[in-house]
Write a protein that holds these residues in place. Structure first.
Motif, PDB file in Angstrom:
ATOM      1  N   HIS A 174       0.840  -1.183   0.000  1.00 42.94           N
ATOM      2  CA  HIS A 174       0.000   0.000   0.000  1.00 42.94           C
ATOM      3  C   HIS A 174       0.883   1.243   0.000  1.00 42.94           C
ATOM      4  O   HIS A 174       2.093   1.161   0.107  1.00 42.94           O
ATOM      5  CB  HIS A 174      -0.910   0.030   1.235  1.00 42.94           C
ATOM      6  N   LYS A 175       0.258   2.367  -0.173  1.00 38.43           N
ATOM      7  CA  LYS A 175       0.945   3.635   0.030  1.00 38.43           C
ATOM      8  C   LYS A 175      -0.035   4.559   0.729  1.00 38.43           C
ATOM      9  O   LYS A 175      -1.120   4.137   1.107  1.00 38.43           O
ATOM     10  CB  LYS A 175       1.495   4.213  -1.273  1.00 38.43           C
ATOM     11  N   HIS A 176       0.371   5.799   0.911  1.00 37.66           N
ATOM     12  CA  HIS A 176      -0.459   6.704   1.687  1.00 37.66           C
ATOM     13  C   HIS A 176      -0.899   7.898   0.854  1.00 37.66           C
ATOM     14  O   HIS A 176      -0.157   8.374  -0.009  1.00 37.66           O
ATOM     15  CB  HIS A 176       0.303   7.181   2.923  1.00 37.66           C
ATOM     16  N   CYS A 177      -2.110   8.363   1.129  1.00 39.89           N
ATOM     17  CA  CYS A 177      -2.671   9.540   0.471  1.00 39.89           C
ATOM     18  C   CYS A 177      -1.704  10.706   0.672  1.00 39.89           C
ATOM     19  O   CYS A 177      -1.258  10.956   1.787  1.00 39.89           O
ATOM     20  CB  CYS A 177      -4.039   9.855   1.068  1.00 39.89           C
ATOM     21  N   ILE A 178      -1.386  11.404  -0.409  1.00 38.09           N
ATOM     22  CA  ILE A 178      -0.407  12.488  -0.301  1.00 38.09           C
ATOM     23  C   ILE A 178      -0.984  13.730   0.360  1.00 38.09           C
ATOM     24  O   ILE A 178      -0.248  14.663   0.672  1.00 38.09           O
ATOM     25  CB  ILE A 178       0.220  12.843  -1.667  1.00 38.09           C
ATOM     26  N   ASN A 179      -2.282  13.739   0.612  1.00 37.22           N
ATOM     27  CA  ASN A 179      -2.899  14.869   1.298  1.00 37.22           C
ATOM     28  C   ASN A 179      -3.106  14.588   2.785  1.00 37.22           C
ATOM     29  O   ASN A 179      -2.717  15.378   3.627  1.00 37.22           O
ATOM     30  CB  ASN A 179      -4.227  15.240   0.645  1.00 37.22           C
ATOM     31  N   CYS A 180      -3.710  13.445   3.114  1.00 35.36           N
ATOM     32  CA  CYS A 180      -4.072  13.198   4.517  1.00 35.36           C
ATOM     33  C   CYS A 180      -3.311  12.050   5.166  1.00 35.36           C
ATOM     34  O   CYS A 180      -3.315  11.913   6.382  1.00 35.36           O
ATOM     35  CB  CYS A 180      -5.577  12.929   4.626  1.00 35.36           C
ATOM     36  N   ILE A 201      -3.852   3.674   1.204  1.00 34.49           N
ATOM     37  CA  ILE A 201      -4.603   3.521  -0.046  1.00 34.49           C
ATOM     38  C   ILE A 201      -3.924   2.454  -0.899  1.00 34.49           C
ATOM     39  O   ILE A 201      -2.765   2.106  -0.658  1.00 34.49           O
ATOM     40  CB  ILE A 201      -4.690   4.856  -0.819  1.00 34.49           C
ATOM     41  N   PRO A 202      -4.618   1.955  -1.916  1.00 32.08           N
ATOM     42  CA  PRO A 202      -3.989   0.981  -2.819  1.00 32.08           C
ATOM     43  C   PRO A 202      -2.783   1.606  -3.536  1.00 32.08           C
ATOM     44  O   PRO A 202      -2.738   2.822  -3.741  1.00 32.08           O
ATOM     45  CB  PRO A 202      -5.094   0.647  -3.816  1.00 32.08           C
ATOM     46  N   PRO A 203      -1.820   0.790  -3.920  1.00 30.10           N
ATOM     47  CA  PRO A 203      -0.593   1.307  -4.539  1.00 30.10           C
ATOM     48  C   PRO A 203      -0.809   2.101  -5.827  1.00 30.10           C
ATOM     49  O   PRO A 203      -0.010   2.966  -6.160  1.00 30.10           O
ATOM     50  CB  PRO A 203       0.239   0.065  -4.833  1.00 30.10           C
ATOM     51  N   GLU A 204      -1.879   1.828  -6.550  1.00 29.56           N
ATOM     52  CA  GLU A 204      -2.101   2.515  -7.822  1.00 29.56           C
ATOM     53  C   GLU A 204      -2.798   3.869  -7.655  1.00 29.56           C
ATOM     54  O   GLU A 204      -2.941   4.620  -8.607  1.00 29.56           O
ATOM     55  CB  GLU A 204      -2.894   1.635  -8.797  1.00 29.56           C
ATOM     56  N   GLU A 205      -3.221   4.205  -6.463  1.00 34.22           N
ATOM     57  CA  GLU A 205      -3.912   5.470  -6.199  1.00 34.22           C
ATOM     58  C   GLU A 205      -2.933   6.500  -5.639  1.00 34.22           C
ATOM     59  O   GLU A 205      -1.878   6.161  -5.116  1.00 34.22           O
ATOM     60  CB  GLU A 205      -5.049   5.263  -5.188  1.00 34.22           C
ATOM     61  N   SER A 206      -3.308   7.780  -5.722  1.00 33.30           N
ATOM     62  CA  SER A 206      -2.518   8.843  -5.105  1.00 33.30           C
ATOM     63  C   SER A 206      -3.288   9.536  -3.991  1.00 33.30           C
ATOM     64  O   SER A 206      -2.691  10.107  -3.087  1.00 33.30           O
ATOM     65  CB  SER A 206      -2.124   9.884  -6.142  1.00 33.30           C
ATOM     66  N   PHE A 207      -4.607   9.513  -4.070  1.00 36.44           N
ATOM     67  CA  PHE A 207      -5.459  10.163  -3.088  1.00 36.44           C
ATOM     68  C   PHE A 207      -6.513   9.178  -2.608  1.00 36.44           C
ATOM     69  O   PHE A 207      -6.929   8.290  -3.337  1.00 36.44           O
ATOM     70  CB  PHE A 207      -6.160  11.382  -3.705  1.00 36.44           C
ATOM     71  N   LYS A 230     -12.304  14.491  -2.609  1.00 34.70           N
ATOM     72  CA  LYS A 230     -12.202  15.635  -1.700  1.00 34.70           C
ATOM     73  C   LYS A 230     -10.735  15.904  -1.342  1.00 34.70           C
ATOM     74  O   LYS A 230     -10.289  17.054  -1.346  1.00 34.70           O
ATOM     75  CB  LYS A 230     -13.019  15.388  -0.436  1.00 34.70           C
ATOM     76  N   CYS A 231      -9.994  14.847  -1.036  1.00 32.60           N
ATOM     77  CA  CYS A 231      -8.575  14.996  -0.711  1.00 32.60           C
ATOM     78  C   CYS A 231      -7.795  15.543  -1.906  1.00 32.60           C
ATOM     79  O   CYS A 231      -6.916  16.384  -1.746  1.00 32.60           O
ATOM     80  CB  CYS A 231      -7.976  13.665  -0.266  1.00 32.60           C
ATOM     81  N   LYS A 232      -8.118  15.074  -3.084  1.00 28.19           N
ATOM     82  CA  LYS A 232      -7.446  15.550  -4.287  1.00 28.19           C
ATOM     83  C   LYS A 232      -7.703  17.041  -4.488  1.00 28.19           C
ATOM     84  O   LYS A 232      -6.785  17.809  -4.769  1.00 28.19           O
ATOM     85  CB  LYS A 232      -7.918  14.764  -5.509  1.00 28.19           C
ATOM     86  N   GLU A 233      -8.957  17.461  -4.315  1.00 31.77           N
ATOM     87  CA  GLU A 233      -9.300  18.871  -4.475  1.00 31.77           C
ATOM     88  C   GLU A 233      -8.614  19.740  -3.421  1.00 31.77           C
ATOM     89  O   GLU A 233      -8.130  20.831  -3.737  1.00 31.77           O
ATOM     90  CB  GLU A 233     -10.817  19.038  -4.413  1.00 31.77           C
TER      91      GLU A 233
END
Length: 60
Positions: A4-10, A14-20, A24-27
């Motif tokens: 896994h990796k972690h949301c770059i905002n909060c 999250i799954p490895p292929e996601e960034s947010f 809402k976090c992306k915005e």
């Protein structure tokens, strides 16, 4: 433990292929980034103005 990796905002997991973790976090991240870039631009312009005033007063 799953990959896994972690949301770059909060920071939530999250799954490895996601960034947010959510739209809402992306915005929020995009808004923070825009605000930071604007602050940097204002700072850069202010420094140029100060340098120009200094150079003008030093040489004239």
């Amino acid at each position: 433990m799953e990959k896994h990796k972690h949301c770059i905002n909060c920071g939530l997991s999250i799954p490895p292929e996601e960034s947010f973790c959510s739209q809402k976090c992306k915005e929020e991240f995009v808004q923070k980034r825009k605000k930071m870039m604007r602050s940097q631009q204002i700072f850069f312009v202010a420094m140029l103005v100060i340098l120009a005033v200094y150079a003008y007063t030093a040489f004239f």
